[in-house]
Design an enzyme around this catalytic site. Structure first.
Site, PDB file in Angstrom:
ATOM      1  N   HIS A   1      -5.815 -26.095  16.570  1.00 28.62           N
ATOM      2  CA  HIS A   1      -5.977 -24.801  17.258  1.00 28.62           C
ATOM      3  C   HIS A   1      -5.838 -24.993  18.760  1.00 28.62           C
ATOM      4  CE1 HIS A   1      -7.178 -20.619  17.510  1.00 28.62           C
ATOM      5  NE2 HIS A   1      -8.039 -20.926  18.472  1.00 28.62           N
TER       6      HIS A   1
ATOM      7  N   HIS B   1      -4.475 -22.951  22.550  1.00 30.79           N
ATOM      8  CA  HIS B   1      -3.851 -21.926  23.388  1.00 30.79           C
ATOM      9  C   HIS B   1      -3.422 -22.679  24.647  1.00 30.79           C
ATOM     10  CE1 HIS B   1      -5.837 -18.951  20.811  1.00 30.79           C
ATOM     11  NE2 HIS B   1      -6.969 -19.579  21.030  1.00 30.79           N
TER      12      HIS B   1
ATOM     13  N   ARG C   1     -13.537 -14.890  29.541  1.00 31.41           N
ATOM     14  CA  ARG C   1     -12.322 -14.243  29.054  1.00 31.41           C
ATOM     15  C   ARG C   1     -11.599 -13.504  30.189  1.00 31.41           C
ATOM     16  NH1 ARG C   1     -11.706  -9.662  24.337  1.00 31.41           N
ATOM     17  NH2 ARG C   1     -12.632  -8.387  25.977  1.00 31.41           N
TER      18      ARG C   1
ATOM     19  N   HIS D   1      -5.336 -12.235  15.233  1.00 29.19           N
ATOM     20  CA  HIS D   1      -6.184 -12.695  16.328  1.00 29.19           C
ATOM     21  C   HIS D   1      -7.649 -12.712  15.951  1.00 29.19           C
ATOM     22  CE1 HIS D   1      -8.601 -12.724  19.965  1.00 29.19           C
ATOM     23  NE2 HIS D   1      -7.653 -13.493  20.449  1.00 29.19           N
TER      24      HIS D   1
ATOM     25  N   HIS E   1      -9.215 -16.193  14.250  1.00 25.57           N
ATOM     26  CA  HIS E   1     -10.532 -16.407  14.859  1.00 25.57           C
ATOM     27  C   HIS E   1     -11.554 -15.618  14.036  1.00 25.57           C
ATOM     28  CE1 HIS E   1      -8.092 -16.727  18.798  1.00 25.57           C
ATOM     29  NE2 HIS E   1      -8.613 -17.925  18.621  1.00 25.57           N
TER      30      HIS E   1
ATOM     31  N   HIS F   1     -13.356 -21.411  14.138  1.00 29.51           N
ATOM     32  CA  HIS F   1     -14.723 -21.298  14.685  1.00 29.51           C
ATOM     33  C   HIS F   1     -15.783 -21.167  13.587  1.00 29.51           C
ATOM     34  CE1 HIS F   1     -13.120 -21.258  18.677  1.00 29.51           C
ATOM     35  NE2 HIS F   1     -12.470 -20.126  18.497  1.00 29.51           N
TER      36      HIS F   1
ATOM     37  N   ASP G   1      -8.423 -26.045  21.346  1.00 32.30           N
ATOM     38  CA  ASP G   1      -8.571 -24.630  21.666  1.00 32.30           C
ATOM     39  C   ASP G   1      -8.300 -24.327  23.137  1.00 32.30           C
ATOM     40  OD1 ASP G   1      -9.245 -21.962  21.659  1.00 32.30           O
ATOM     41  OD2 ASP G   1     -11.282 -22.206  20.922  1.00 32.30           O
TER      42      ASP G   1
HETATM   43 ZN   LIG Z   1      -8.698 -19.660  19.960  1.00 32.64          ZN
END
Ligand SMILES: [Zn+2]
Length: 442
Positions: A58, A60, A81, A202, A229, A266, A317
């Site tokens: 995983h 990004h 975020r 997502h 997720h 997660h 991640d």
């Molecule tokens: Zn993620």
């Protein structure tokens, strides 16, 4: 014919084997033979401990631009975020490719030979598609090719800004407007030599149940891995229960999205019922404990998930660190802190999670040193200052003593990508990372 001779190699179980000859043909292991005390001429010697290539299930890639830059203020996942959205707002295909190439090079240097990129930054500012609507995904594909790492592009559906909330700001770049538009766009991507295409949803925040049903059926028809997720945050678990009367995993279960190709990412706030549901559906769990602790997400019930028979994998991640040893160690150590018990996982189970478990979750026939498997492997120095004194006869020595900095050699499909701790394709990885991040962060 490429031949390697490993001083010690991990072939499964708690122990490692001495004097292992690795014979590679057409990118796969033709034979793996322990106890060869007299290696044939031409066999390249691998000192220390050799393991299968690791899988980073995983990722990004663009979150790497935030490393070390988000710690001045207090906050939570939700305040972090906003900083992540600022980076997303500034990326274009060229800057994304430069950054991702350096990130994938960092992964290769750490011993990862495959990455599952959970890709949701699809479109231009305001959500306007590029002339090729897959331009951002193609940038990731070129980046992975440049760094010599296998890529599973898990192209993510993202349609709303929260439960029944409109998209706003940089989120507009994530959306294909509807599930049909997403499917048409993803259909234009094709697998390649070191490339697999997969699907992602997502989260239950970003995709409604009806769209989850359509998208998961579409992915199943193509045999794609499907990642989502799930239950990263308390707020997500609570809001989902309040609004939909189900846990996030329950929503996926209700519409038939769960199965052997499904990986929940997660699961920090899984209930016992969620764990049973995932186990009975045959799905897997990808833990991302270094990110989860960085974001204050809470400690996942990793041990209970493992005990229920759910296959485990790990991902770095948000890339607060990129180190497969640290990721599985964190899974064990966080479980110790939560339970006040040591030894929640065997060292072999941790090694499996970052190798065969992760490779299976992103669709690669790799992750073990065995005939017929893709010839991905990693050699770790056992004479460095961190690993010296650890028993190379036990896989625990790698899992509990080594770091990414101890990775010496990395081979992908029989082709060396890292030698003596240096990336052969991206020798200036650090300088490239520095330039790519500074161009975004100022
Ligand atoms: Zn993620």
């Amino acid at each position: 014919m490429p031949l390697w001779w490993a001083e010690r190699a991990w072939l499964g179980g708690p122990g490692t084997q001495p004097d292992v000859l690795l014979d590679v043909k057409e990118g796969r292991f033709a034979s793996v033979t322990p106890g060869v005390t007299d290696p044939p001429p031409g066999a390249e010697r691998l000192p220390g401990l050799t393991m299968p290539g690791m899988a980073n299930t995983h990722s990004h890639a663009f979150h790497r631009a935030l490393r070390g830059r988000t710690h001045e203020r207090s906050g939570s996942f939700w305040t972090w975020r906003e900083m992540m959205y600022e980076v997303a707002a500034g990326l274009d295909p060229e800057s994304y490719e430069r950054l991702a190439r350096a990130v994938y090079a960092e992964m290769a240097l750490a011993g990862f030979t495959a990455v599952g990129e959970f890709h949701y930054l699809h479109h231009g500012p305001g959500g306007v598609p590029y002339s090729d609507p897959n331009e951002m995904g193609l940038a990731l594909i070129r980046a992975a090719e440049g760094a010599g790492i296998r890529l599973t592009l898990l192209d993510a559906l993202y349609l709303q800004g929260g439960f029944n909330a409109p998209l706003a700001g940089p989120q507009l770049r994530f959306s294909d407007k509807d599930v049909e538009g997403w499917a048409v766009r993803v259909s234009q991507l094709a697998s390649g030599r070191r490339l697999r295409i997969g699907a992602a949803l997502h989260s239950v925040r970003a995709v409604g149940a009806d769209q989850i049903a359509i998208a998961s059926g579409w992915a199943a028809d193509r045999g794609f891995p499907l990642h989502a997720h799930v239950s990263e945050q308390q707020a997500e678990q609570r809001d989902c229960l309040e609004r939909l009367g189900r846990s996030p995993l329950g929503v996926f279960g209700d519409v038939g999205a769960l199965g052997a190709r499904f990986t929940a990412v997660h699961g920090n706030h899984f209930s016992a019922a969620d764990i049973s549901l995932l186990a009975s559906a045959g799905g897997g769990l990808c833990a991302c404990p270094t990110t989860e602790r960085d974001l204050g997400d809470g400690i996942g019930p990793f041990h209970a998930v493992h005990a229920a028979g759910v296959p485990l994998s790990v991902g770095t991640d948000s890339h607060t660190v990129i180190d497969g040893f640290e990721e599985v160690r964190a899974m064990e150590m966080d479980s110790r802190s939560a339970s006040e018990q040591r030894g929640r996982f065997t060292p072999a189970a941790l090694a499996e999670a970052v190798t065969a478990g992760g490779m299976a979750a992103i669709g690669w026939d790799a992750g073990s040193l065995a005939p017929g498997r893709l010839a991905d492997f990693v050699n770790i120095r056992m004479d460095g200052v961190r690993t010296a004194g650890a028993d190379p006869g036990q896989v625990a020595s790698a899992v509990f003593a080594a770091t990414a900095a101890d990775v010496h050699t990395v081979v992908v499909g029989g082709e060396p990508v890292v030698e003596e701790g240096r990336h052969l394709l991206v020798p200036g990885a650090a300088a490239e990372m520095d330039r790519a991040v500074r161009a975004l962060a100022g």
